[in-house]
Design a protein around this motif. Structure first.
Motif, PDB file in Angstrom:
ATOM      1  N   HIS A   1     -43.088  57.326  32.985  1.00  0.00           N
ATOM      2  CA  HIS A   1     -42.572  56.502  31.822  1.00  0.00           C
ATOM      3  C   HIS A   1     -42.159  57.554  30.664  1.00  0.00           C
ATOM      4  O   HIS A   1     -41.146  57.385  30.077  1.00  0.00           O
TER       5      HIS A   1
ATOM      6  N   VAL B   1     -31.657  52.322  32.729  1.00  0.00           N
ATOM      7  CA  VAL B   1     -32.395  53.347  33.543  1.00  0.00           C
ATOM      8  C   VAL B   1     -32.642  52.511  35.125  1.00  0.00           C
ATOM      9  O   VAL B   1     -33.111  51.286  35.069  1.00  0.00           O
TER      10      VAL B   1
ATOM     11  N   ARG C   1     -42.825  54.980  27.078  1.00  0.00           N
ATOM     12  CA  ARG C   1     -41.406  55.524  27.050  1.00  0.00           C
ATOM     13  C   ARG C   1     -41.025  55.494  25.800  1.00  0.00           C
ATOM     14  O   ARG C   1     -40.425  56.752  25.158  1.00  0.00           O
TER      15      ARG C   1
ATOM     16  N   ASP D   1     -41.097  60.658  31.081  1.00  0.00           N
ATOM     17  CA  ASP D   1     -40.161  61.380  31.517  1.00  0.00           C
ATOM     18  C   ASP D   1     -38.929  60.448  31.046  1.00  0.00           C
ATOM     19  O   ASP D   1     -37.933  61.086  30.674  1.00  0.00           O
ATOM     20  N   VAL D   2     -38.970  59.206  31.449  1.00  0.00           N
ATOM     21  CA  VAL D   2     -37.936  58.244  31.049  1.00  0.00           C
ATOM     22  C   VAL D   2     -37.550  58.121  29.519  1.00  0.00           C
ATOM     23  O   VAL D   2     -36.445  58.358  29.295  1.00  0.00           O
TER      24      VAL D   2
ATOM     25  N   PHE E   1     -36.374  58.372  38.871  1.00  0.00           N
ATOM     26  CA  PHE E   1     -35.660  57.581  38.189  1.00  0.00           C
ATOM     27  C   PHE E   1     -34.278  57.997  37.923  1.00  0.00           C
ATOM     28  O   PHE E   1     -33.948  59.361  38.208  1.00  0.00           O
ATOM     29  N   SER E   2     -33.261  57.161  37.499  1.00  0.00           N
ATOM     30  CA  SER E   2     -32.085  57.857  37.108  1.00  0.00           C
ATOM     31  C   SER E   2     -31.315  56.861  35.758  1.00  0.00           C
ATOM     32  O   SER E   2     -31.727  55.852  36.074  1.00  0.00           O
ATOM     33  N   ILE E   3     -30.671  57.644  35.221  1.00  0.00           N
ATOM     34  CA  ILE E   3     -29.836  57.144  34.153  1.00  0.00           C
ATOM     35  C   ILE E   3     -28.505  56.639  34.785  1.00  0.00           C
ATOM     36  O   ILE E   3     -27.875  57.420  35.024  1.00  0.00           O
TER      37      ILE E   3
ATOM     38  N   VAL F   1     -34.731  52.171  38.644  1.00  0.00           N
ATOM     39  CA  VAL F   1     -35.935  52.632  39.144  1.00  0.00           C
ATOM     40  C   VAL F   1     -35.714  51.872  40.590  1.00  0.00           C
ATOM     41  O   VAL F   1     -35.205  50.740  40.649  1.00  0.00           O
TER      42      VAL F   1
ATOM     43  N   PHE G   1     -33.288  49.002  30.272  1.00  0.00           N
ATOM     44  CA  PHE G   1     -34.228  49.454  31.419  1.00  0.00           C
ATOM     45  C   PHE G   1     -34.299  48.505  32.610  1.00  0.00           C
ATOM     46  O   PHE G   1     -34.514  47.473  32.248  1.00  0.00           O
TER      47      PHE G   1
END
Lengths: 340, 340
Positions: free
Chosen positions: B172, B298, B204, B174-175, B332-334, B300, B282
């Motif tokens: 989280h 975001v 986060r 890193d997110v 995860f990715s944005i 997941v 998110f």
DNA sequence: CTGAAAGCGCTAACAA
DNA sequence: TTGTTAGCGCTTTCAG
């Protein structure tokens, strides 16, 4: 799938006997101290309690259930666990059952009779003391299985003249009719229904249509969308409706999320709501009150459904006679806000 | 609460013995025909099968579990059952466990350590073969109980250097850092976080703030809202942020629903998104892609978390050694869309 | 390939 | 008030 696995060699969990030895009493006394404390004098009770804590004893509820023929488990079978519509009901079930010493075992049937049958078989294997179902449309197999096993059953979120056992719900036909009249009372005449693929929504839509005919309005346009209903489905549905030659000035959506999609697409296309189109949702989710414009919707007291269903199961387990636990209609209300 | 209820006098359910008699074999053969069909010749197997159907036999899984020390039950403890964030994970758990012959037993901890402790006690009483937890922040009591009972445990939706047993999640921190950089890369400088009351969201937010500082940006404004996060909370949060003297041009919301609320309020106040304010959510819920403007968020892979967690539990039950089931970071990715 | 005996952990039923 | 005995329904174990 069912391989012959090695017997697990986890360390044996502590049992009543371990606790009994430590407390210097018999297993039976431990059992009583835990389950019927009032039948054991405080002194013994405390010794047992101390031994329980010292050994980290957690009773094996499989054994309890097997021997006593009471699993202290109530199963609830819901079409979609993720659906916000049922979450109040699940909360209330959990709380009410928990207060009476029961655990809720949740299963998801997935809106289809096939899924429900398989799930039911699995659920019955765990020997719950009662079952709560969402809906009243079940396969013959399900009905027979439930009627046959003599377990307390509550069907919820709907009404029927032929319940399996107990019933807590409301009339979806009445909802459809009421919403139609509500829109008609505002002078809306070219109505439409956007409905998810779900039997109860379909019955609301049907009654909506029948009522429109009864009121002498043109036949409402019906747009069906896949489950689960999403904001995207709502937007798409409005686009579809706008292409309709006769035009549309009132829309009943089978969920608030669908309605929010309709509002979103309307805003995007600069179509005035409620000016040009009235929109009504279903469910009164938290988002309804805060949508822009605030969403007129149908409110159902899902928590009450859960509470009443739990009380009925508990009552029946405790031996209450059937007549006291007749069907309950919790009704619904239309919450008028800005959108329609 | 725990009254001495009368012993239930429902008709005795049919047992292996009933089936055995009807099929003209021993109870043991019935058991084998059902659990290890390959060890029974087809002829006998069919006779047993026929008897099972004739008697509507449903095995008592309490007895199975007690005797075999395998309940074929895996428990999952989730902060909020209604939360759409976890529903993909729950689906995947159900499916993967179901394919291996296990049932999922769901419990809701309610975002607090206290609730989790009580729930865990109840859950352990049912003797599940494994436990899946959402989160890595547990009370000492919970950690000890779980570590002590030697049951396979998977913590999910987060990472930690000190897992109880197995781990499937993502960082989280890193997110938060990635979203901050993402907004900064677009030239946003006056950032804000709207965050629900939840430990992972808080982490986060913290990393987001730390990264802003690291990038030489002004300290982001933090708006905390109650759980569960709603559209209304999002609208309110934006109103609050607009009153802020320094102004705001980029907002990271701890859920898509909050972000939708921010978008709604922005549209209402005719504040351009993404023109004047960038918004990131998110969860990548279905509503994100269809919001107006489409919501950057975001993503997941919740289904993968559920699948991998289930596989780890199953593997461990089947006797797989610990090292093969090390921690897994699913990342995860944005998902860049229009809103930010 | 099949069956008999034993017992999982607990509590109902009865006895003291 | 406490303990003893038996058995819930199934599967492990071992013997045929």
């Amino acid at each position: 799938m069912t391989q012959p696995l090695p017997t697990p060699d986890r360390q044996r969990a502590t049992t009543v006997l371990d606790v009994a030895r430590l407390a210097g009493v018999s297993a039976m006394t431990v059992s009583r101290a835990l389950n019927q404390p009032q039948r054991v004098p405080p002194a013994t009770r405390q010794r047992v309690q101390a031994a329980v804590e010292a050994t980290h004893y957690v009773p094996n509820l499989l054994a309890c259930g097997l021997r006593s023929r009471r699993s202290r488990l109530v199963a609830a079978i819901v079409p979609a666990l993720g659906s916000p519509v049922f979450s109040e009901t699940v909360q209330a079930l959990t709380a009410t059952l928990g207060a009476a010493g029961y655990h809720l075992m949740l299963g998801q049937s997935g809106y289809g009779a096939a899924g429900e049958d398989a799930l039911l078989q699995a659920v019955i294997g765990r020997r719950p003391d009662g079952i709560v179902l969402v809906g009243v449309d079940h396969s013959r197999q399900t009905r027979e299985r439930l009627a046959g096993c003599g377990m307390p059953v509550v069907e919820t979120w709907d009404l029927t003249p032929t319940p399996i056992d107990m019933l807590v719900g409301f009339s979806h036909a009445d909802v459809g009719a009421a919403v139609c009249r509500f829109l008609a009372d505002q002078g809306r005449r070219r109505l439409a229904v956007v409905s998810g693929a779900d039997g109860r929504a379909a019955r609301r839509a049907q009654a909506f249509t029948a009522t429109a005919e009864h009121l002498g309005l043109p036949a409402p346009v019906l747009v069906e969308v896949d489950a689960p209903t999403t904001l995207g489905h709502g937007r798409q549905a409005l686009r579809q409706l706008l292409g309709h030659p006769a035009g549309v000035d009132g829309i009943f959506c089978s969920s608030d999320m669908l309605a929010l999609g309709v509002l979103t697409e309307a805003a995007h296309q600069r179509i005035a709501v409620p000016g040009r189109i009235g929109v009504v949702g279903f469910g009164d989710q938290p988002l309804a009150a805060d949508a822009e414009p605030a969403l007129t919707t149908v409110r159902v007291d899902g928590a009450r459904i859960g509470r009443e269903a739990a009380l009925r199961v508990i009552g029946r387990i405790a031996g209450a006679p059937a007549p006291e636990l007749a069907a309950l209609d919790v009704g619904f209300s239309i919450v008028p806000r800005r959108s329609g």
